[in-house]
Motif scaffolding. Sequence first.
Motif, short mmCIF file in Angstrom:
data_model
loop_
_atom_site.label_atom_id
_atom_site.label_comp_id
_atom_site.label_asym_id
_atom_site.label_seq_id
_atom_site.Cartn_x
_atom_site.Cartn_y
_atom_site.Cartn_z
N TYR A 181 0.83 -1.21 0.00
CA TYR A 181 0.00 0.00 0.00
C TYR A 181 0.86 1.26 0.00
CZ TYR A 181 -3.76 -3.19 1.49
OH TYR A 181 -4.67 -4.21 1.58
N ALA A 182 1.94 1.23 0.80
CA ALA A 182 2.82 2.39 0.86
C ALA A 182 3.44 2.68 -0.51
CB ALA A 182 3.91 2.16 1.90
N THR A 183 3.86 1.63 -1.19
CA THR A 183 4.45 1.80 -2.52
C THR A 183 3.47 2.44 -3.48
OG1 THR A 183 5.83 -0.16 -2.17
CG2 THR A 183 5.52 0.57 -4.44
N VAL A 184 2.25 1.90 -3.51
CA VAL A 184 1.24 2.42 -4.44
C VAL A 184 0.87 3.85 -4.08
CG1 VAL A 184 -1.12 2.10 -5.29
CG2 VAL A 184 0.35 0.11 -4.90
N SER A 185 0.69 4.12 -2.79
CA SER A 185 0.29 5.46 -2.36
C SER A 185 1.35 6.49 -2.69
CB SER A 185 -0.01 5.45 -0.86
OG SER A 185 -0.43 6.72 -0.43
N ILE A 186 2.60 6.18 -2.43
CA ILE A 186 3.68 7.13 -2.65
C ILE A 186 3.92 7.36 -4.14
CG2 ILE A 186 6.18 7.45 -2.38
CD1 ILE A 186 5.89 6.08 0.35
N ARG A 187 3.74 6.32 -4.96
CA ARG A 187 3.98 6.45 -6.41
C ARG A 187 2.81 7.11 -7.14
NH1 ARG A 187 7.50 3.49 -9.44
NH2 ARG A 187 5.85 3.11 -10.94
N SER A 188 1.66 7.27 -6.47
CA SER A 188 0.48 7.81 -7.13
C SER A 188 0.44 9.32 -7.01
CB SER A 188 -0.79 7.21 -6.53
OG SER A 188 -0.80 5.81 -6.65
N SER A 189 -0.27 9.96 -7.94
CA SER A 189 -0.50 11.40 -7.85
C SER A 189 -1.61 11.66 -6.85
CB SER A 189 -0.87 11.96 -9.21
OG SER A 189 -2.12 11.45 -9.63
N ALA A 190 -1.70 12.91 -6.39
CA ALA A 190 -2.73 13.26 -5.41
C ALA A 190 -4.12 13.06 -5.99
CB ALA A 190 -2.55 14.71 -4.97
N GLY A 191 -4.27 13.26 -7.31
CA GLY A 191 -5.59 13.19 -7.92
C GLY A 191 -6.19 11.81 -7.94
N ASN A 192 -5.36 10.75 -8.04
CA ASN A 192 -5.93 9.41 -8.12
C ASN A 192 -5.33 8.45 -7.10
OD1 ASN A 192 -3.38 8.84 -9.22
ND2 ASN A 192 -4.20 7.40 -10.71
N ARG A 193 -4.75 9.02 -6.01
CA ARG A 193 -4.13 8.18 -4.99
C ARG A 193 -5.14 7.23 -4.33
NH1 ARG A 193 -1.57 11.90 -1.94
NH2 ARG A 193 0.31 11.59 -3.19
N ALA A 194 -6.31 7.76 -3.98
CA ALA A 194 -7.31 6.92 -3.32
C ALA A 194 -7.78 5.81 -4.25
CB ALA A 194 -8.50 7.77 -2.86
N THR A 195 -7.91 6.11 -5.54
CA THR A 195 -8.31 5.09 -6.51
C THR A 195 -7.24 4.01 -6.62
OG1 THR A 195 -9.63 6.68 -7.75
CG2 THR A 195 -8.96 4.69 -8.91
N ALA A 196 -5.98 4.41 -6.72
CA ALA A 196 -4.89 3.45 -6.87
C ALA A 196 -4.79 2.53 -5.65
CB ALA A 196 -3.57 4.19 -7.09
N VAL A 197 -4.81 3.11 -4.46
CA VAL A 197 -4.73 2.30 -3.24
C VAL A 197 -5.98 1.43 -3.09
CG1 VAL A 197 -4.56 2.36 -0.72
CG2 VAL A 197 -3.23 3.96 -2.09
N GLY A 198 -7.14 2.01 -3.39
CA GLY A 198 -8.38 1.27 -3.24
C GLY A 198 -8.45 0.05 -4.14
N TRP A 199 -8.02 0.21 -5.39
CA TRP A 199 -8.06 -0.93 -6.32
C TRP A 199 -6.98 -1.96 -6.01
CZ3 TRP A 199 -11.21 -2.66 -10.26
CH2 TRP A 199 -12.34 -1.89 -10.49
N THR A 200 -5.83 -1.52 -5.55
CA THR A 200 -4.81 -2.49 -5.13
C THR A 200 -5.32 -3.30 -3.94
OG1 THR A 200 -3.04 -1.04 -5.88
CG2 THR A 200 -2.45 -2.76 -4.30
N SER A 201 -5.91 -2.61 -2.99
CA SER A 201 -6.51 -3.30 -1.85
C SER A 201 -7.67 -4.19 -2.31
CB SER A 201 -6.99 -2.28 -0.82
OG SER A 201 -7.65 -2.91 0.25
N GLY A 202 -8.47 -3.66 -3.24
CA GLY A 202 -9.64 -4.41 -3.70
C GLY A 202 -9.27 -5.69 -4.43
N MET A 203 -8.27 -5.63 -5.30
CA MET A 203 -7.84 -6.84 -5.99
C MET A 203 -7.26 -7.84 -5.00
SD MET A 203 -8.58 -6.67 -9.20
CE MET A 203 -10.10 -5.87 -8.64
N GLY A 204 -6.57 -7.32 -3.99
CA GLY A 204 -6.06 -8.21 -2.95
C GLY A 204 -7.16 -8.87 -2.15
N ARG A 205 -8.33 -8.23 -2.09
CA ARG A 205 -9.44 -8.79 -1.32
C ARG A 205 -9.92 -10.11 -1.90
NH1 ARG A 205 -8.89 -6.39 3.45
NH2 ARG A 205 -8.43 -4.19 3.09
N PHE A 206 -9.67 -10.36 -3.18
CA PHE A 206 -9.99 -11.69 -3.71
C PHE A 206 -9.18 -12.74 -2.97
CE2 PHE A 206 -11.35 -9.13 -7.41
CZ PHE A 206 -12.62 -9.65 -7.59
N GLY A 207 -7.92 -12.42 -2.68
CA GLY A 207 -7.12 -13.32 -1.86
C GLY A 207 -7.63 -13.39 -0.44
#
Length: 482
Positions: A398-424
């Motif tokens: 999550y830290a990697t995705v959040s830090i590499r994302s822009s402010a405009g789509n940070r929540a989307t990037a972290v949310g979808w990374t977390s969401g895809m992980g939720r299948f696991g």
Amino acid sequence: MLTLSGPVLSVLRTPGQPHEPRRPPSLVPSRERLLDERKTTMSSSPVLSARGSRLALLVVGLCWLAVLFDGLDMFIYGSVLPHLLETKTFGLTPDTAGDLGSYATFGMLVGALTAGTVADRTGRKNLMVGCVVLFSLASGVCAMAGSVEVFGLGRTLAGVGLGGLLPTAISMVCDYAPRGRGALVIGLLMTAHHAGGILSAYVAKWLVDPVGWRAAFWVCVLPLLFAPVLARLLPESLSFLLAKGRTDEARELATRHDVELPAATSGKQGAADRWNALKDLFRGGEWTQTLLYWLASFGGLLLVYGVATWLPTLMRAEGYALGSALSFVVVFNLGGIVGMLAAGRAADRFGAPRISAIWFALTAAGVFLLSVHMPMAVTMVVVFLTGVFLNSAQTMIYATVSIRSSAGNRATAVGWTSGMGRFGAVFGPWLGGQLLASNHGDRGFTAFALAGLSSMVFIGIAALRSAKGASRGAGREVVGAV
């Protein structure tokens, strides 16, 4: 006789002047401006540091409490599960218990997938308050449930709130994190999740035997009282306000707390719908990194929620008493707290992807060792070290995705990374239940260890694909700009 032209004469020493050429006058103002800017920065930075730090502490503190309640609600099911199975509450068997665990993580999948895009459109503060209200009320449904179906519905609804809260809180604290401390602040936030796990074990110890398992879920309703506090004190994200064109509101908030406004996002980013924000994750060469993060998150959350759901039950199957099995939950989450703090500092220095890969390798070794019956003291050490590495390995994704994302789509990037992980996360509790139902519970730890190895491979490839030093430098730039 040699005749000297005007330009040549201009560089010669005249009486009373030092023996050196005159500098072009255009360079002198440039030096003065640089000195003035340096003085201005030095005089203003202490104010920004002092008051900005107080605002950061407020945001992190409120989000920490919200995630504490998130962890309590998440871990409470695993803490009371051995009692539910022993008393055959609702006629539970290991496979149906695994299904119930998957209901909650399926709800978290829905919450995580929708939270990022909703937060980018309606605000992170409102979404966080709504998530706290939802999972608190859903715990009340579980406490009053008279059938396994109603109980499963309560866990599913709670999962939606739990899944939505975490990525939103991560995005919020990243907005207010000090420069170059994004991963550390996220690690600090995630200690709350494991503090909630520790609290769940003590709630189960204190209440289940004398009062009953329903009392444990009534405790999980209490965060409802925290929602008004969160709504009143938590400020909105500055980057969100700017992206939505609420510049005056953002400027007023920044002025009140003497903090710098983040760089304004473009109009296109502010007006982009959720699908455009998602497409941004796949533009150019980003699609490979995005898929690697998603696959690593799948294996990581399979491991996290598989172990979180079944650790007490699997340890009981290894021959430990119920009290000892719950003590393992406490030790495991204490390790998680230590791991978050250590991983955050290491990630800020060496890069979150690299630390995550190393942590996943050590996690796989620790989880596999839990399948070997060892003396109690040795087992406690292994459980503690496994907690150190397991939980923070996933958080560093999550830290990697959040830090590499822009402010405009940070929540989307972290949310979808977390969401895809939720299948696991959905698959992990189900897998543990199936192994126990088929009398192969001893293989559960091996299966979870293999999941850790797979995440190590995926995040390791992602780290190798990142230019050396570029991801850390760019990440600190993003965190410092918000």
